[in-house]
Write a protein that holds these residues in place. Structure first.
Motif, PDB file in Angstrom:
ATOM      1  N   TYR A 128      10.961  12.495   3.569  1.00 22.10           N
ATOM      2  CA  TYR A 128      10.131  13.544   2.962  1.00 22.10           C
ATOM      3  C   TYR A 128       8.705  13.480   3.494  1.00 22.10           C
ATOM      4  O   TYR A 128       8.110  14.508   3.852  1.00 22.10           O
ATOM      5  CB  TYR A 128      10.130  13.390   1.445  1.00 22.10           C
ATOM      6  CG  TYR A 128       9.223  14.372   0.739  1.00 22.10           C
ATOM      7  CD1 TYR A 128       9.638  15.672   0.468  1.00 22.10           C
ATOM      8  CD2 TYR A 128       7.921  14.011   0.367  1.00 22.10           C
ATOM      9  CE1 TYR A 128       8.799  16.588  -0.156  1.00 22.10           C
ATOM     10  CE2 TYR A 128       7.071  14.911  -0.252  1.00 22.10           C
ATOM     11  CZ  TYR A 128       7.512  16.194  -0.521  1.00 22.10           C
ATOM     12  OH  TYR A 128       6.682  17.081  -1.134  1.00 22.10           O
ATOM     13  N   ARG A 129       8.134  12.270   3.560  1.00 23.05           N
ATOM     14  CA  ARG A 129       6.762  12.134   4.039  1.00 23.05           C
ATOM     15  C   ARG A 129       6.651  12.569   5.499  1.00 23.05           C
ATOM     16  O   ARG A 129       5.678  13.213   5.896  1.00 23.05           O
ATOM     17  CB  ARG A 129       6.295  10.684   3.865  1.00 23.05           C
ATOM     18  CG  ARG A 129       4.900  10.424   4.414  1.00 23.05           C
ATOM     19  CD  ARG A 129       4.312   9.141   3.865  1.00 23.05           C
ATOM     20  NE  ARG A 129       5.151   7.997   4.133  1.00 23.05           N
ATOM     21  CZ  ARG A 129       5.041   7.216   5.211  1.00 23.05           C
ATOM     22  NH1 ARG A 129       4.151   7.499   6.132  1.00 23.05           N
ATOM     23  NH2 ARG A 129       5.819   6.170   5.358  1.00 23.05           N
ATOM     24  N   GLU A 130       7.656  12.231   6.314  1.00 22.05           N
ATOM     25  CA  GLU A 130       7.640  12.638   7.719  1.00 22.05           C
ATOM     26  C   GLU A 130       7.707  14.156   7.853  1.00 22.05           C
ATOM     27  O   GLU A 130       7.013  14.746   8.686  1.00 22.05           O
ATOM     28  CB  GLU A 130       8.811  11.981   8.459  1.00 22.05           C
ATOM     29  CG  GLU A 130       8.654  10.481   8.641  1.00 22.05           C
ATOM     30  CD  GLU A 130       9.792   9.882   9.443  1.00 22.05           C
ATOM     31  OE1 GLU A 130      10.720  10.643   9.805  1.00 22.05           O
ATOM     32  OE2 GLU A 130       9.757   8.667   9.707  1.00 22.05           O
ATOM     33  N   GLU A 136       0.848  -1.189   0.000  1.00 21.08           N
ATOM     34  CA  GLU A 136       0.000   0.000   0.000  1.00 21.08           C
ATOM     35  C   GLU A 136       0.883   1.238   0.000  1.00 21.08           C
ATOM     36  O   GLU A 136       1.937   1.256   0.624  1.00 21.08           O
ATOM     37  CB  GLU A 136      -0.930   0.023   1.216  1.00 21.08           C
ATOM     38  CG  GLU A 136      -0.218  -0.002   2.558  1.00 21.08           C
ATOM     39  CD  GLU A 136      -1.182  -0.012   3.731  1.00 21.08           C
ATOM     40  OE1 GLU A 136      -2.371   0.267   3.522  1.00 21.08           O
ATOM     41  OE2 GLU A 136      -0.738  -0.285   4.864  1.00 21.08           O
ATOM     42  N   GLN A 137       0.460   2.235  -0.726  1.00 19.14           N
ATOM     43  CA  GLN A 137       1.205   3.492  -0.781  1.00 19.14           C
ATOM     44  C   GLN A 137       0.906   4.313   0.463  1.00 19.14           C
ATOM     45  O   GLN A 137      -0.245   4.415   0.887  1.00 19.14           O
ATOM     46  CB  GLN A 137       0.802   4.285  -2.032  1.00 19.14           C
ATOM     47  CG  GLN A 137       1.243   3.655  -3.346  1.00 19.14           C
ATOM     48  CD  GLN A 137       2.742   3.617  -3.500  1.00 19.14           C
ATOM     49  OE1 GLN A 137       3.342   2.551  -3.520  1.00 19.14           O
ATOM     50  NE2 GLN A 137       3.363   4.764  -3.607  1.00 19.14           N
ATOM     51  N   ARG A 138       1.947   4.897   1.046  1.00 16.74           N
ATOM     52  CA  ARG A 138       1.767   5.704   2.243  1.00 16.74           C
ATOM     53  C   ARG A 138       1.964   7.188   1.952  1.00 16.74           C
ATOM     54  O   ARG A 138       2.323   7.951   2.833  1.00 16.74           O
ATOM     55  CB  ARG A 138       2.757   5.243   3.323  1.00 16.74           C
ATOM     56  CG  ARG A 138       2.424   3.867   3.921  1.00 16.74           C
ATOM     57  CD  ARG A 138       1.104   3.904   4.669  1.00 16.74           C
ATOM     58  NE  ARG A 138       0.802   2.641   5.323  1.00 16.74           N
ATOM     59  CZ  ARG A 138       1.156   2.339   6.568  1.00 16.74           C
ATOM     60  NH1 ARG A 138       1.830   3.216   7.278  1.00 16.74           N
ATOM     61  NH2 ARG A 138       0.842   1.178   7.093  1.00 16.74           N
TER      62      ARG A 138
END
Length: 292
Positions: free
Chosen positions: A211-213, A25-27
């Motif tokens: 980057y997401r964090e 799954e993409q987060r």
């Protein structure tokens, strides 16, 4: 998890009913398009370019455009009538060594769970496949698209890896492949040393999506009405004068990051030198006594 497909593995005369689940799954942080002024959601209407009327989703079909611009309309009935022998089957075609399948072919991963009375034949095929050290090449149809796939075992579960067809893999046609590029022995040796200095055991848990964090931190700060803190910029290193120097510096940096010490070659040589001198002096004394 919710299954997305039900069918059966067809292995010779053995049929193994299974349920299929997405294994990944993409987060990514998802966004909506909004009006910058008042945050109103932006919506799109399905408008026909011929009559300008909005079209309900039930009246939308798929159109294939010909080179001349004409459109061939295909309906759901046209797709339903297509002959898909694997519509509810995962057909095992052959078994091959795992390293024979280039990872560039892999598209998406799925978990397979035995369904109903399929547990025993599922475990039987799983054990046999694990002992063989091979993977199964299969053919399967998911979402009205037939694909090649591999079937392998991971943590006691069958993993179905859908694959691209051979004609979907693009050939790299880059000019530098035709060039005669000379690599010096010192450069190759240093590049090999850099690889060796960075060797390790792959542990995916030690990596994270920085980057997401950081993006989530910005969102959380806005929710709480706090000032968004900008991350400190990393200090850039001066570019090396040449490739060999860059490789040498990279090796030293890699060793430093792992806490390795530089080999004390000069000190060792300095310690050994006196020993050789002493040996020469000792060997000279007997000759002096004999001449006397």
């Amino acid at each position: 998890m919710r299954s997305i497909w039900k069918g059966a593995i067809s292995f010779g005369l053995v049929t193994i009913p299974v349920k299929v689940y997405s294994a990944t799954e993409q987060r990514d942080v998802s966004f909506h398009q909004v009006h910058r002024k008042d945050a109103g959601r932006i919506k799109y209407k399905r408008v026909c370019t011929v009559d300008g009327e909005e079209v309900p989703y039930s009246d939308i079909a798929k159109g294939y455009e010909l080179p001349g611009g004409e459109i061939v309309v295909l309906t759901d009935e046209d797709f339903a009538d297509l002959p898909l022998s694997t519509s509810r089957r995962i057909d095992v075609l052959e078994f091959v060594e795992d390293d024979q399948v280039d990872p560039i072919y892999f598209a998406k991963s799925y978990y397979l769970e035995p369904d109903g009375t399929g547990s025993k034949p599922y475990v039987l095929l799983r054990e046999a496949l694990e002992q063989s050290g091979q993977v199964a090449i299969v053919k399967v149809a998911l979402r009205q698209r037939e694909s090649l796939a591999t079937l392998r075992v991971r943590n006691g579960i069958f993993v179905l890896e859908t694959m691209l067809w051979p004609d979907e893999i693009r050939e790299p046609d880059f000019p530098f492949l035709e060039e005669d590029i000379e690599i010096r022995k010192q450069e190759l040796a240093m590049a090999t040393s850099l690889i060796e200095s960075m060797e390790g055991e792959f542990d995916p848990s030690q990596y994270k999506d920085a980057y997401r964090e950081a993006l989530q931190a910005v969102i959380d700060a806005k929710i709480e009405g706090k000032e968004v803190a900008k991350p400190e910029a990393e200090e850039g290193e001066e570019p090396a004068a040449d490739l060999l120097s860059a490789l040498r510096a990279s090796v030293e940096a890699a060793k430093k990051s792992r806490g390795e010490k530089k080999p004390a070659a000069k000190k060792t040589a300095a310690k050994k030198a006196p020993a050789k001198t002493a040996a020469k002096k000792t060997a000279a004394k007997p000759r002096t006594r004999k001449s006397a």
